[in-house]
Motif scaffolding. Structure first.
Motif, mmCIF file in Angstrom:
data_model
loop_
_atom_site.group_PDB
_atom_site.id
_atom_site.type_symbol
_atom_site.label_atom_id
_atom_site.label_comp_id
_atom_site.label_asym_id
_atom_site.label_seq_id
_atom_site.Cartn_x
_atom_site.Cartn_y
_atom_site.Cartn_z
ATOM 1 N N THR A 53 0.816 -1.215 0.000
ATOM 2 C CA THR A 53 0.000 0.000 0.000
ATOM 3 C C THR A 53 0.850 1.264 0.000
ATOM 4 O O THR A 53 0.405 2.306 -0.466
ATOM 5 N N GLU A 54 2.087 1.189 0.473
ATOM 6 C CA GLU A 54 2.975 2.352 0.491
ATOM 7 C C GLU A 54 3.603 2.611 -0.876
ATOM 8 O O GLU A 54 4.154 3.675 -1.116
ATOM 9 N N LYS A 110 0.621 7.952 4.728
ATOM 10 C CA LYS A 110 0.909 6.520 4.622
ATOM 11 C C LYS A 110 1.561 6.131 3.304
ATOM 12 O O LYS A 110 2.132 5.057 3.202
ATOM 13 N N ALA A 111 1.448 6.990 2.290
ATOM 14 C CA ALA A 111 2.052 6.709 0.988
ATOM 15 C C ALA A 111 2.319 8.011 0.250
ATOM 16 O O ALA A 111 1.574 8.975 0.402
ATOM 17 N N CYS A 112 3.393 8.014 -0.540
ATOM 18 C CA CYS A 112 3.743 9.209 -1.304
ATOM 19 C C CYS A 112 2.859 9.368 -2.534
ATOM 20 O O CYS A 112 2.445 8.389 -3.143
ATOM 21 N N ILE A 113 2.636 10.617 -2.898
ATOM 22 C CA ILE A 113 1.948 10.946 -4.145
ATOM 23 C C ILE A 113 2.977 10.774 -5.258
ATOM 24 O O ILE A 113 4.140 11.132 -5.092
ATOM 25 N N CYS A 114 2.567 10.227 -6.395
ATOM 26 C CA CYS A 114 3.508 10.004 -7.502
ATOM 27 C C CYS A 114 3.865 11.322 -8.200
ATOM 28 O O CYS A 114 3.139 12.311 -8.104
ATOM 29 N N LYS A 115 4.997 11.298 -8.914
ATOM 30 C CA LYS A 115 5.459 12.472 -9.657
ATOM 31 C C LYS A 115 4.424 12.943 -10.665
ATOM 32 O O LYS A 115 4.228 14.136 -10.846
ATOM 33 N N GLU A 141 -3.994 17.829 0.151
ATOM 34 C CA GLU A 141 -5.371 17.732 0.638
ATOM 35 C C GLU A 141 -6.249 16.858 -0.267
ATOM 36 O O GLU A 141 -7.346 16.478 0.123
ATOM 37 N N MET A 142 -5.753 16.513 -1.466
ATOM 38 C CA MET A 142 -6.498 15.629 -2.367
ATOM 39 C C MET A 142 -6.428 14.169 -1.906
ATOM 40 O O MET A 142 -7.239 13.352 -2.317
ATOM 41 N N VAL A 143 -5.459 13.861 -1.053
ATOM 42 C CA VAL A 143 -5.286 12.494 -0.566
ATOM 43 C C VAL A 143 -6.424 12.168 0.397
ATOM 44 O O VAL A 143 -6.694 12.940 1.321
ATOM 45 N N PRO A 144 -7.092 11.021 0.193
ATOM 46 C CA PRO A 144 -8.156 10.631 1.125
ATOM 47 C C PRO A 144 -7.617 10.571 2.557
ATOM 48 O O PRO A 144 -6.474 10.165 2.777
ATOM 49 N N GLU A 145 -8.411 11.010 3.501
ATOM 50 C CA GLU A 145 -7.970 11.125 4.887
ATOM 51 C C GLU A 145 -7.368 9.830 5.431
ATOM 52 O O GLU A 145 -6.372 9.856 6.155
ATOM 53 N N ASP A 146 -7.945 8.690 5.070
ATOM 54 C CA ASP A 146 -7.450 7.411 5.597
ATOM 55 C C ASP A 146 -6.096 7.000 5.007
ATOM 56 O O ASP A 146 -5.461 6.067 5.492
ATOM 57 N N LYS A 147 -5.614 7.725 3.979
ATOM 58 C CA LYS A 147 -4.334 7.391 3.354
ATOM 59 C C LYS A 147 -3.275 8.461 3.587
ATOM 60 O O LYS A 147 -2.134 8.298 3.170
ATOM 61 N N ASN A 204 4.130 4.751 -7.060
ATOM 62 C CA ASN A 204 4.660 6.085 -6.756
ATOM 63 C C ASN A 204 6.183 6.168 -6.853
ATOM 64 O O ASN A 204 6.758 7.229 -6.715
ATOM 65 N N ASN A 205 6.872 5.024 -7.064
ATOM 66 C CA ASN A 205 8.322 4.970 -7.206
ATOM 67 C C ASN A 205 9.051 5.586 -6.009
ATOM 68 O O ASN A 205 10.126 6.150 -6.144
ATOM 69 N N CYS A 206 8.487 5.478 -4.827
ATOM 70 C CA CYS A 206 9.119 6.024 -3.624
ATOM 71 C C CYS A 206 10.210 5.084 -3.133
ATOM 72 O O CYS A 206 10.040 3.877 -3.113
ATOM 73 N N GLN A 207 11.322 5.679 -2.741
ATOM 74 C CA GLN A 207 12.432 4.936 -2.132
ATOM 75 C C GLN A 207 12.415 5.258 -0.639
ATOM 76 O O GLN A 207 13.365 5.778 -0.086
#
Length: 61
Positions: free
Chosen positions: A6-7, A48-53, A39-45, A17-20
């Motif tokens: 999920t991350e 917990k995970a990076c937004i992609c480029k 703020e576009m990220v759903p509150e439950d997420k 998201n290609n996060c390292q």
């Protein structure tokens, strides 16, 4: 540090998201993300995970 599945997923578009996570060299350490995009990220997420480029570029233009 191993990422959970999920991350590895962008919380906005659902693609990789290609996060390292945890690496000083990760691209996400060198980019400023506008608050309105975060703020576009759903509150439950949030946090917990990076937004992609792609989403960052798409929504900051």
């Amino acid at each position: 540090m191993t990422l959970k599945e999920t991350e590895k997923i962008c919380p906005i578009c659902g693609k990789g998201n290609n996060c390292q996570h945890g690496s000083k060299d990760c691209w996400c350490k060198h980019i400023e993300i506008p608050k309105y995009v975060l703020e576009m990220v759903p509150e439950d997420k949030r946090g917990k995970a990076c937004i992609c480029k792609s989403c960052i570029e798409k929504y900051t233009k």
